[in-house]
Every structure is written in C-alpha cells, then in structure tokens.
Write a protein that holds these residues in place. Structure first.
Motif, PDB file in Angstrom:
ATOM      1  N   ASP A 145       0.828  -1.197   0.000  1.00  0.00           N
ATOM      2  CA  ASP A 145       0.000   0.000   0.000  1.00  0.00           C
ATOM      3  C   ASP A 145       0.869   1.256   0.000  1.00  0.00           C
ATOM      4  N   ALA A 146       0.361   2.303  -0.634  1.00  0.00           N
ATOM      5  CA  ALA A 146       1.096   3.564  -0.673  1.00  0.00           C
ATOM      6  C   ALA A 146       0.232   4.771  -0.344  1.00  0.00           C
ATOM      7  N   LEU A 147      -1.050   4.739  -0.747  1.00  0.00           N
ATOM      8  CA  LEU A 147      -1.880   5.929  -0.642  1.00  0.00           C
ATOM      9  C   LEU A 147      -3.139   5.645   0.168  1.00  0.00           C
ATOM     10  N   VAL A 148      -3.550   6.662   0.920  1.00  0.00           N
ATOM     11  CA  VAL A 148      -4.762   6.592   1.732  1.00  0.00           C
ATOM     12  C   VAL A 148      -5.649   7.770   1.339  1.00  0.00           C
ATOM     13  N   ALA A 149      -6.951   7.541   1.307  1.00  0.00           N
ATOM     14  CA  ALA A 149      -7.916   8.616   1.083  1.00  0.00           C
ATOM     15  C   ALA A 149      -8.756   8.802   2.333  1.00  0.00           C
ATOM     16  N   GLY A 150      -8.901  10.046   2.772  1.00  0.00           N
ATOM     17  CA  GLY A 150      -9.842  10.379   3.828  1.00  0.00           C
ATOM     18  C   GLY A 150     -11.183  10.742   3.221  1.00  0.00           C
ATOM     19  N   CYS A 151     -12.271  10.374   3.902  1.00  0.00           N
ATOM     20  CA  CYS A 151     -13.615  10.519   3.328  1.00  0.00           C
ATOM     21  C   CYS A 151     -14.573  10.977   4.421  1.00  0.00           C
ATOM     22  N   ASP A 152     -15.379  12.003   4.119  1.00  0.00           N
ATOM     23  CA  ASP A 152     -16.358  12.471   5.098  1.00  0.00           C
ATOM     24  C   ASP A 152     -17.555  13.060   4.358  1.00  0.00           C
ATOM     25  N   ARG A 193      -4.939   6.593  -7.435  1.00  0.00           N
ATOM     26  CA  ARG A 193      -5.981   5.779  -6.820  1.00  0.00           C
ATOM     27  C   ARG A 193      -5.508   5.309  -5.444  1.00  0.00           C
ATOM     28  N   PRO A 194      -6.287   5.544  -4.395  1.00  0.00           N
ATOM     29  CA  PRO A 194      -5.864   5.124  -3.057  1.00  0.00           C
ATOM     30  C   PRO A 194      -5.971   3.613  -2.880  1.00  0.00           C
TER      31      PRO A 194
END
Length: 253
Positions: free
Chosen positions: A44-51, A140-141
C-alpha cells in the motif's frame, strides 16, 4: 449534480504543533497523519480520507469529500479541522491549500430525488463513490478511511434497481480496478488530517450550492440555513410547501 475533479499535488505546508492554553489544560491536538500511516499494509502507498455533510438537512444534496494523500511522505498541513469547528471564512480559506496539498481530491453529491428513491444511507454511498471516482483520476488510493462506525462507501452486493442502473450506466466496457479497502473510525475528522480536509471540501462545496439555490427560492433562506430545519425554514415550508430541492420522503413540517 456537479462533481469536482481531482488535483495533483503542487506544494506542501510545514507541520505545526498544538498550543497550550492557560493553566494546565492543553488545546486539542491538531489532526495529523498517524492513523493514515498505520492503515498501510504490504504494497500500500496511498490513503484517502472521506467524510460527508448534509445528512440531517431537509433540503439539498448529501455531499461527500475525498482527499488522497501519501501519509508517509506528506507534511502535515496546518489548519484543517472537522468542518463544524471552523468558521465559513476559515473553511473557504483552506480550500486552495487543501487542493494543493492533496495528491487527489473530489467532491460528490446525491440529489434529494436520489435520497427519496434509495434512502439516505444508500445515497451517501452514491455520493461517496462519485467523490472517490473524481479523486482517483490521477492517484488511486489503496485504503479509504471513512468517518463513522460503519462502511457506507463500499458498493453493496444487492443494490436497489435504481442504484444498479446508475452503476451500469457509469461503467466502461472494461472492468475497473478493485474497490479500495475501507477502514472506519469514529470521529476520524477530529484526529485524521485527510478526513478533516475532506470534510472542509465537502462543506464548502455544499454550502456554495445552497447559496445558489437560495437565489432561485429566497423564501426558504437557504443562504443562512443551508437546508437544515431552522424555524424560518419550516415556516417557509408551511407557507409555500416543499420545492424540488426538498427531500420529500422526509417529515418536513
């Protein structure tokens, strides 16, 4: 409903620490990327925060923001908090820095008609997947961190006919990449910088929409109440009845 396209990173902001208040009390720590870093697994390399915002409103869309980051390489961006803790001016001032800081960002909406057709939870998921699609145009996360205690973002195995039709209509001929892994965390917007940034983008864009709608139907006072059930909003509903911007399946008055 409109969507916002993703934006490649163009700069970073230096980290800042929390300040102590008078006496022994310490100000709440600013959101950082420690939780996001801990979500990375092998490969894994990327994370997306979502709200999301607008869940409890009587009118207007439910809106979801997504912000993609590299939690290991990114510096901490000063300023973002849970959007409810910031003034409107502070949120507006953060939009450009967040877009510059993020590897990708997106905002998606689900309309009042969609909320009426599929229900609120499914509509929030629709808005979230639209935001994720916009944010993933360039990067792309691998993992998406969702604020709350359950995963409302992932596609459901047994979608309604309405949602299934929307999904089929948006698919390309070739199958897309697998859906990112989803992790949930209660009050992530208070501790996780990517989620706090996503909440700011979502709140600002939804508020802008409600101000536009106010110009069309000023008697509902949407520029002030943003579609929530204030006394003046409910009084206007009793006087004029609901408009196309209202969630007609809800108990409005």
């Amino acid at each position: 409903m409109p969507r916002t396209a993703s934006s490649p990173t163009a700069g970073r902001t230096r980290p800042t620490g929390g300040a102590r208040t008078a006496g022994r009390t310490k100000a709440p720590a600013a959101p950082d990327l420690r939780v996001e870093s801990g979500l990375l697994g092998p490969g894994d390399a990327l994370v997306a925060g979502c709200d999301e915002v607008g869940r409890g409103a009587l009118a207007g869309p439910v809106t979801v923001g997504v912000v993609v980051v590299d939690p290991v390489a990114a510096e901490v961006l000063a300023g973002p908090r849970d959007s409810k803790l910031l003034s409107a001016a502070a949120r507006e001032a953060l939009v450009a820095p967040i877009r510059e800081w993020a590897l990708g960002w997106g905002v998606g909406h689900a309309s009042p008609a969609e909320i009426d057709d599929v229900g609120l939870s499914a509509a929030v998921g629709l808005a979230g997947r639209r935001a994720l699609e916009a944010a993933s145009t360039i990067h792309r996360p691998d993992v998406v961190l969702v604020d709350g205690n359950y995963d409302w973002l992932s596609p459901r195995p047994q979608a309604s006919l309405f949602e299934a039709a929307l999904t089929i209509a948006s698919q390309d001929a070739e199958p897309g990449p697998p859906f990112p892994r989803v992790s949930t965390r209660v009050k992530a917007d208070l501790a996780c910088l990517s989620v706090a940034a996503a909440s700011v983008l979502a709140k600002v864009e939804r508020d802008r929409l409600m101000v536009q709608y106010h110009e069309e139907e000023p008697h509902f006072c949407w520029a002030e109440n943003k579609g929530y059930g204030t006394d003046t909003h409910r009084a206007a509903l009793r006087a004029h009845g609901p408009s196309a911007r209202h969630r007609r399946s809800w108990r409005l008055v």
